[in-house]
Scaffold this motif. Structure first.
Motif, PDB file in Angstrom:
ATOM      1  N   ASN A   5     -68.990 -43.815 -41.088  1.00 46.94           N
ATOM      2  CA  ASN A   5     -69.444 -42.550 -40.336  1.00 46.94           C
ATOM      3  C   ASN A   5     -68.661 -41.356 -40.885  1.00 46.94           C
ATOM      4  O   ASN A   5     -69.112 -40.331 -41.088  1.00 46.94           O
ATOM      5  N   HIS A   6     -67.400 -41.769 -41.446  1.00 44.23           N
ATOM      6  CA  HIS A   6     -66.862 -40.357 -42.108  1.00 44.23           C
ATOM      7  C   HIS A   6     -67.619 -40.181 -43.403  1.00 44.23           C
ATOM      8  O   HIS A   6     -67.510 -38.608 -43.619  1.00 44.23           O
ATOM      9  N   SER A  53     -66.621 -39.302 -35.414  1.00 39.11           N
ATOM     10  CA  SER A  53     -65.523 -39.560 -36.148  1.00 39.11           C
ATOM     11  C   SER A  53     -64.290 -39.035 -35.185  1.00 39.11           C
ATOM     12  O   SER A  53     -63.356 -39.465 -35.482  1.00 39.11           O
ATOM     13  N   THR A  87     -66.864 -46.620 -38.132  1.00 38.90           N
ATOM     14  CA  THR A  87     -66.269 -45.274 -38.111  1.00 38.90           C
ATOM     15  C   THR A  87     -65.830 -45.013 -39.697  1.00 38.90           C
ATOM     16  O   THR A  87     -66.034 -43.534 -39.888  1.00 38.90           O
TER      17      THR A  87
END
Length: 164
Positions: free
Chosen positions: A140-141, A28, A137
């Motif tokens: 993914n956070h 990230s 992303t």
């Protein structure tokens, strides 16, 4: 003896959660932004390679092994249920299993699968890549925060047990 085993497993879950959180944090923080700065075909090719190489014994042991430990901890939660430690184990285990492994399987893996069959030099791949960078992303956070929370819950459970 069972109590000590639960403490050891909680420690293992804390360490595994921290390791996995670090990997996801790196993606990230700088891996995905860096891949997004290079031409789409190169970024796609790099990510396709990463998605192959990540399936290795060291990462999978940390990622799935921590999940397995969390499953065992869920079975052992009842031992500490009368204390806040039990609720902390439950919260840590569920955060890891649902928001780390669950999100990975439900969102990141399907995005990876779609990218795996993309031909990097095509216009379709460039469109996919721009969407992938945002969606992958973003999820993914979530995967980064979940094991951080798990780590915190597991450490708090161990601190609580040590204070008794």
């Amino acid at each position: 003896m069972v109590e000590r085993g639960l403490e050891v497993l909680t420690f293992m879950a804390a360490v595994g959660s921290g390791m996995v959180a670090g990997v996801f944090f790196a993606f990230s923080s700088f891996v995905m932004p860096a891949l997004g700065r290079i031409p789409a075909p190169s970024g796609i090719g790099a990510m396709q390679s990463i998605n192959i190489v990540v399936i290795n014994p060291s990462f999978m042991t940390a990622f799935m092994g921590t999940g397995a430990v969390c499953l065992v901890l869920l079975a052992g939660v009842w031992l500490w249920w009368d204390d806040l430690s039990g609720q902390l184990l439950l919260a840590g285990s569920l955060a890891y299993l649902v928001a780390c492994i669950g999100v990975t399987m439900a969102f990141n893996v399907p995005l990876n699968d779609a990218l795996a069959v993309a031909r990097p030099e095509t216009a379709e791949a460039a469109v996919l890549w721009s969407r992938y960078l945002i969606e992958w992303t973003g999820w993914n956070h979530v995967r980064t925060v979940a094991p951080v929370l798990s780590l915190i819950f597991f450490v708090l459970a161990l601190i609580r047990r040590a204070a008794q």
